[in-house]
Design a protein around this motif. Sequence first.
Motif, short mmCIF file in Angstrom:
data_model
loop_
_atom_site.label_atom_id
_atom_site.label_comp_id
_atom_site.label_asym_id
_atom_site.label_seq_id
_atom_site.Cartn_x
_atom_site.Cartn_y
_atom_site.Cartn_z
N TYR A 3 0.83 -1.21 0.00
CA TYR A 3 0.00 0.00 0.00
C TYR A 3 0.87 1.26 0.00
O TYR A 3 0.62 2.20 -0.76
CB TYR A 3 -0.91 -0.03 1.23
CG TYR A 3 -1.83 1.16 1.36
CD1 TYR A 3 -3.06 1.19 0.70
CD2 TYR A 3 -1.48 2.25 2.15
CE1 TYR A 3 -3.92 2.27 0.82
CE2 TYR A 3 -2.31 3.35 2.28
CZ TYR A 3 -3.54 3.35 1.61
OH TYR A 3 -4.37 4.44 1.72
N ASP A 4 1.90 1.26 0.82
CA ASP A 4 2.78 2.43 0.90
C ASP A 4 3.53 2.65 -0.41
O ASP A 4 3.75 3.79 -0.84
CB ASP A 4 3.77 2.26 2.05
CG ASP A 4 3.10 2.36 3.41
OD1 ASP A 4 1.98 2.91 3.48
OD2 ASP A 4 3.69 1.86 4.40
N ILE A 5 3.95 1.56 -1.04
CA ILE A 5 4.62 1.69 -2.35
C ILE A 5 3.67 2.31 -3.37
O ILE A 5 4.05 3.21 -4.14
CB ILE A 5 5.13 0.32 -2.82
CG1 ILE A 5 6.28 -0.15 -1.93
CG2 ILE A 5 5.58 0.39 -4.29
CD1 ILE A 5 6.68 -1.59 -2.16
N ALA A 6 2.42 1.85 -3.37
CA ALA A 6 1.45 2.40 -4.31
C ALA A 6 1.22 3.89 -4.07
O ALA A 6 1.05 4.66 -5.02
CB ALA A 6 0.13 1.63 -4.19
N ARG A 7 1.22 4.30 -2.81
CA ARG A 7 0.96 5.72 -2.50
C ARG A 7 2.00 6.62 -3.12
O ARG A 7 1.69 7.76 -3.50
CB ARG A 7 0.96 5.92 -0.98
CG ARG A 7 -0.30 5.42 -0.29
CD ARG A 7 -0.42 5.99 1.12
NE ARG A 7 0.75 5.71 1.95
CZ ARG A 7 1.35 6.62 2.71
NH1 ARG A 7 0.94 7.87 2.72
NH2 ARG A 7 2.39 6.26 3.46
N PHE A 8 3.24 6.14 -3.24
CA PHE A 8 4.32 7.00 -3.72
C PHE A 8 4.75 6.66 -5.14
O PHE A 8 5.78 7.15 -5.61
CB PHE A 8 5.51 6.90 -2.76
CG PHE A 8 5.22 7.46 -1.40
CD1 PHE A 8 5.16 8.82 -1.20
CD2 PHE A 8 4.98 6.61 -0.33
CE1 PHE A 8 4.87 9.34 0.06
CE2 PHE A 8 4.69 7.11 0.92
CZ PHE A 8 4.63 8.49 1.12
N THR A 9 3.96 5.85 -5.82
CA THR A 9 4.26 5.49 -7.21
C THR A 9 3.49 6.40 -8.14
O THR A 9 2.34 6.76 -7.88
CB THR A 9 3.87 4.02 -7.47
OG1 THR A 9 4.64 3.17 -6.61
CG2 THR A 9 4.12 3.63 -8.92
N ALA A 10 4.10 6.76 -9.25
CA ALA A 10 3.43 7.62 -10.24
C ALA A 10 2.26 6.89 -10.88
O ALA A 10 2.30 5.67 -11.04
CB ALA A 10 4.42 8.06 -11.30
N GLU A 11 1.23 7.64 -11.24
CA GLU A 11 0.09 7.03 -11.92
C GLU A 11 0.50 6.52 -13.30
O GLU A 11 1.33 7.11 -13.97
CB GLU A 11 -1.05 8.04 -12.06
CG GLU A 11 -1.76 8.33 -10.76
CD GLU A 11 -3.10 9.03 -10.98
OE1 GLU A 11 -3.46 9.26 -12.16
OE2 GLU A 11 -3.78 9.33 -9.98
#
Length: 455
Positions: free
Chosen positions: A98-106
């Motif tokens: 979840y944390d990786i997804a939060r800081f990954t570009a769309e």
Amino acid sequence: MQDTSKPLAGFSYSRGYFEGLVDTAIAHARKLGATDAGAEASEGTGLSVGVRNGALETVEQSRDKSLGVTVYLGQRRGNASTSDFSPAAIESTVQAAYDIARFTAEDSAAGLPDVQDIATEARDLDLFHPWPITSEQAAALALRCEGAALGLDRRITNSEGAGVSAQQSHFFSAHTHGFRGGYASSRHSLSVAPIAGKGADMQRDYWYSSMRDARELAAPEAVGRYAAERALSRLNSRRLSTRQCPVLFESPLAAGLLGHFVQAVSGGALYRRTTFLLDSLGKPVFPAHIDIAEDPFVRGGKGSSPFDDEGVRVQARKLVDAGRVQGYFLGTYSARKLGMKTTGNAGGSHNLTLTSRRTQADDDLDAMLRKLGTGLFVTELMGHGVNYVTGDYSRGASGFWVEKGRIAYPVQEITIAGNLRDMFQGIEAVGADTYNYGAKTIGSVLVNRMTIAGS
């Protein structure tokens, strides 16, 4: 009906236990606020035994497990995995994804497969045949195989060893677009690599047998003798002068040519525009007598699967019809990048077969050598000299020089070169001497002209 609450033979975890792990991970991802999520639990076990010159050399037993979690926040994706199945570890792994997804570009192409593409049923393809072999029994088989090689001819002077491998695994996967599925599979093998000759004229070759069901493996003595015969046939090898000539690829090597085609028309290479077969759909890449088919549903097939790695439906299809490309190899992500639909090939191809409409039932290797006439019969390739952007092909090779359809002498220390586009178009014949190499089945392949760089 299978009892999913009990582990299958050789495993520690049951299908039901894995379902619980996956559901727990997905539920926690939803609780954190994920818009979509998926998870996969898996377990693998294996035994590998090696012998050399009549003595036991290695015994390796492996057991691994994993839970992988993928979390989507809109079109942002995060992934994490763990080998710890405790509740705390599962929550921590989901939180990491979840944390990786939060800081990954769309990424506009990111996301689970479309609901309409999801597999809703899974055929039993007879992929699981556990082999309850002990290390002592495996060593005995390997010693029989190596002994047959060493005992064939006194010119067999050494061995790089023989090995027996028994591998099996199972998994369960699910995601929030409705997919739920998993299955067990196995792969077992027997191999040997004898050395012939002495001093400057030492030659090595090998052979193996690989099957999902150990009962279908070739006899160890047959594998050993054939490997020894291959090594002996290479003694007194010569070099060739530089020339151009037709080249016949032995069937196991011809599977590599088919693999180059797969790579060139796979989604990643296509959307990155790093392939010489860009925009080849509907175009003639092979001669009109060549067809390539894919069938995921071959019972017991090494490339069989009831769905792809994303839980997408798979299907039998013709990839090349009369030389023209009819389909690519696409997963969901690469299909979206190309503005196309997934072909159910996330994770790779399924049971490919390349055939020629010219092939006759009696086109065995001897017949293919006669078709070659005078040229090079290649039995080993070295190096990785393939440029998929341009199609340029250059590999170290050894094999046999053929004159008037008969093997004249072995050759080594040469390089064969060409361009894959020309090589595909230059396929003149495909043998009936079909060989299954992993997920590919093909006979020997005759290419009309390549450059041979020698002395």
